[in-house]
Design a protein around this motif. Structure first.
Motif, PDB file in Angstrom:
ATOM      1  N   PRO A  27       0.798  -1.236   0.000  1.00 23.86           N
ATOM      2  CA  PRO A  27       0.000   0.000   0.000  1.00 23.86           C
ATOM      3  C   PRO A  27       0.832   1.288   0.000  1.00 23.86           C
ATOM      4  O   PRO A  27       0.382   2.314  -0.493  1.00 23.86           O
ATOM      5  N   TYR A  28       2.047   1.233   0.511  1.00 20.18           N
ATOM      6  CA  TYR A  28       2.896   2.426   0.529  1.00 20.18           C
ATOM      7  C   TYR A  28       3.076   2.997  -0.879  1.00 20.18           C
ATOM      8  O   TYR A  28       3.099   4.212  -1.071  1.00 20.18           O
ATOM      9  N   ALA A  35       6.829   9.263   2.080  1.00 19.49           N
ATOM     10  CA  ALA A  35       6.913   9.777   3.444  1.00 19.49           C
ATOM     11  C   ALA A  35       8.240  10.514   3.594  1.00 19.49           C
ATOM     12  O   ALA A  35       9.278  10.030   3.143  1.00 19.49           O
ATOM     13  N   THR A  36       8.192  11.692   4.186  1.00 29.14           N
ATOM     14  CA  THR A  36       9.402  12.478   4.405  1.00 29.14           C
ATOM     15  C   THR A  36       9.460  12.925   5.851  1.00 29.14           C
ATOM     16  O   THR A  36       8.463  12.870   6.575  1.00 29.14           O
ATOM     17  N   LEU A  37      10.604  13.386   6.246  1.00 33.23           N
ATOM     18  CA  LEU A  37      10.759  14.008   7.554  1.00 33.23           C
ATOM     19  C   LEU A  37      11.766  15.146   7.413  1.00 33.23           C
ATOM     20  O   LEU A  37      12.861  15.132   7.957  1.00 33.23           O
ATOM     21  N   LEU A  38      11.377  16.138   6.643  1.00 35.24           N
ATOM     22  CA  LEU A  38      12.191  17.331   6.427  1.00 35.24           C
ATOM     23  C   LEU A  38      12.025  18.260   7.623  1.00 35.24           C
ATOM     24  O   LEU A  38      11.076  18.134   8.400  1.00 35.24           O
ATOM     25  N   ILE A  39      12.923  19.222   7.754  1.00 35.47           N
ATOM     26  CA  ILE A  39      12.828  20.151   8.880  1.00 35.47           C
ATOM     27  C   ILE A  39      11.486  20.871   8.876  1.00 35.47           C
ATOM     28  O   ILE A  39      10.908  21.124   9.934  1.00 35.47           O
ATOM     29  N   GLU A  40      10.959  21.161   7.692  1.00 37.11           N
ATOM     30  CA  GLU A  40       9.650  21.806   7.610  1.00 37.11           C
ATOM     31  C   GLU A  40       8.562  20.899   8.186  1.00 37.11           C
ATOM     32  O   GLU A  40       7.631  21.370   8.838  1.00 37.11           O
ATOM     33  N   ILE A  65       6.100   6.644   8.380  1.00 39.63           N
ATOM     34  CA  ILE A  65       7.489   6.187   8.299  1.00 39.63           C
ATOM     35  C   ILE A  65       7.554   4.673   8.499  1.00 39.63           C
ATOM     36  O   ILE A  65       8.305   3.974   7.807  1.00 39.63           O
ATOM     37  N   GLU A  66       6.760   4.150   9.406  1.00 42.05           N
ATOM     38  CA  GLU A  66       6.702   2.697   9.620  1.00 42.05           C
ATOM     39  C   GLU A  66       6.201   1.989   8.361  1.00 42.05           C
ATOM     40  O   GLU A  66       6.704   0.926   7.994  1.00 42.05           O
ATOM     41  N   GLN A  67       5.210   2.574   7.692  1.00 46.30           N
ATOM     42  CA  GLN A  67       4.701   1.974   6.462  1.00 46.30           C
ATOM     43  C   GLN A  67       5.799   1.951   5.394  1.00 46.30           C
ATOM     44  O   GLN A  67       5.966   0.962   4.684  1.00 46.30           O
ATOM     45  N   SER A  70       8.276  -0.823   6.241  1.00 48.74           N
ATOM     46  CA  SER A  70       7.789  -2.161   5.914  1.00 48.74           C
ATOM     47  C   SER A  70       7.730  -2.379   4.402  1.00 48.74           C
ATOM     48  O   SER A  70       7.935  -3.496   3.930  1.00 48.74           O
ATOM     49  N   ALA A  71       7.460  -1.323   3.639  1.00 55.86           N
ATOM     50  CA  ALA A  71       7.406  -1.453   2.175  1.00 55.86           C
ATOM     51  C   ALA A  71       8.765  -1.804   1.583  1.00 55.86           C
ATOM     52  O   ALA A  71       8.851  -2.512   0.588  1.00 55.86           O
TER      53      ALA A  71
END
Length: 74
Positions: A27-28, A35-40, A65-67, A70-71
Protein backbone atom coordinates in the motif's frame (compact mmCIF):
# COMPACT_ATOMS: atom_id res chain seq x y z
CA UNK A 1 10.58 15.34 -15.55
CA UNK A 2 7.95 15.73 -18.25
CA UNK A 3 10.29 17.61 -20.58
CA UNK A 4 11.72 15.91 -23.65
CA UNK A 5 15.25 16.22 -22.29
CA UNK A 6 14.32 13.64 -19.63
CA UNK A 7 12.98 11.13 -22.21
CA UNK A 8 16.18 9.01 -22.39
CA UNK A 9 16.32 8.67 -18.61
CA UNK A 10 12.61 7.83 -18.40
CA UNK A 11 12.98 5.21 -21.16
CA UNK A 12 15.98 3.64 -19.41
CA UNK A 13 14.08 3.46 -16.11
CA UNK A 14 10.98 1.96 -17.71
CA UNK A 15 13.08 -0.65 -19.52
CA UNK A 16 14.33 -2.08 -16.21
CA UNK A 17 12.42 -4.78 -14.41
CA UNK A 18 11.91 -4.49 -10.66
CA UNK A 19 14.21 -6.72 -8.61
CA UNK A 20 11.34 -7.72 -6.32
CA UNK A 21 8.07 -6.99 -8.17
CA UNK A 22 5.92 -8.43 -5.37
CA UNK A 23 6.92 -5.49 -3.18
CA UNK A 24 5.18 -3.07 -5.58
CA UNK A 25 1.81 -4.35 -4.31
CA UNK A 26 2.49 -2.80 -0.87
CA UNK A 27 0.00 0.00 0.00
CA UNK A 28 2.90 2.43 0.53
CA UNK A 29 3.46 2.57 -3.23
CA UNK A 30 -0.14 3.72 -3.77
CA UNK A 31 0.59 6.95 -1.88
CA UNK A 32 0.66 10.15 -3.95
CA UNK A 33 4.05 11.08 -2.43
CA UNK A 34 6.73 9.42 -0.32
CA UNK A 35 6.91 9.78 3.44
CA UNK A 36 9.40 12.48 4.40
CA UNK A 37 10.76 14.01 7.55
CA UNK A 38 12.19 17.33 6.43
CA UNK A 39 12.83 20.15 8.88
CA UNK A 40 9.65 21.81 7.61
CA UNK A 41 7.73 18.62 8.52
CA UNK A 42 9.19 18.65 12.01
CA UNK A 43 8.18 22.28 12.51
CA UNK A 44 4.59 21.49 11.43
CA UNK A 45 4.50 18.47 13.76
CA UNK A 46 5.88 20.42 16.69
CA UNK A 47 3.34 23.27 16.67
CA UNK A 48 0.29 21.29 17.93
CA UNK A 49 2.47 19.49 20.48
CA UNK A 50 3.79 22.75 21.91
CA UNK A 51 0.44 24.54 21.77
CA UNK A 52 -2.04 21.84 22.86
CA UNK A 53 -0.02 18.74 23.77
CA UNK A 54 -1.59 17.22 20.65
CA UNK A 55 0.58 14.38 19.40
CA UNK A 56 -1.82 13.12 16.71
CA UNK A 57 0.14 14.52 13.74
CA UNK A 58 3.36 13.13 15.21
CA UNK A 59 1.75 9.71 15.61
CA UNK A 60 0.50 9.86 12.01
CA UNK A 61 3.99 10.73 10.76
CA UNK A 62 5.49 7.82 12.69
CA UNK A 63 2.88 5.51 11.11
CA UNK A 64 3.81 6.82 7.64
CA UNK A 65 7.49 6.19 8.30
CA UNK A 66 6.70 2.70 9.62
CA UNK A 67 4.70 1.97 6.46
CA UNK A 68 7.67 3.06 4.34
CA UNK A 69 9.99 0.88 6.40
CA UNK A 70 7.79 -2.16 5.91
CA UNK A 71 7.41 -1.45 2.18
CA UNK A 72 11.16 -1.57 1.73
CA UNK A 73 11.52 -4.75 3.76
CA UNK A 74 13.40 -3.38 6.75
Amino acid sequence: YAEAAFDPVRAALLARLPAQPERLAHPYFERPSPATLLIEDVEVLWAPIAERDDWSMFDQKIAEIEQARSAFGH
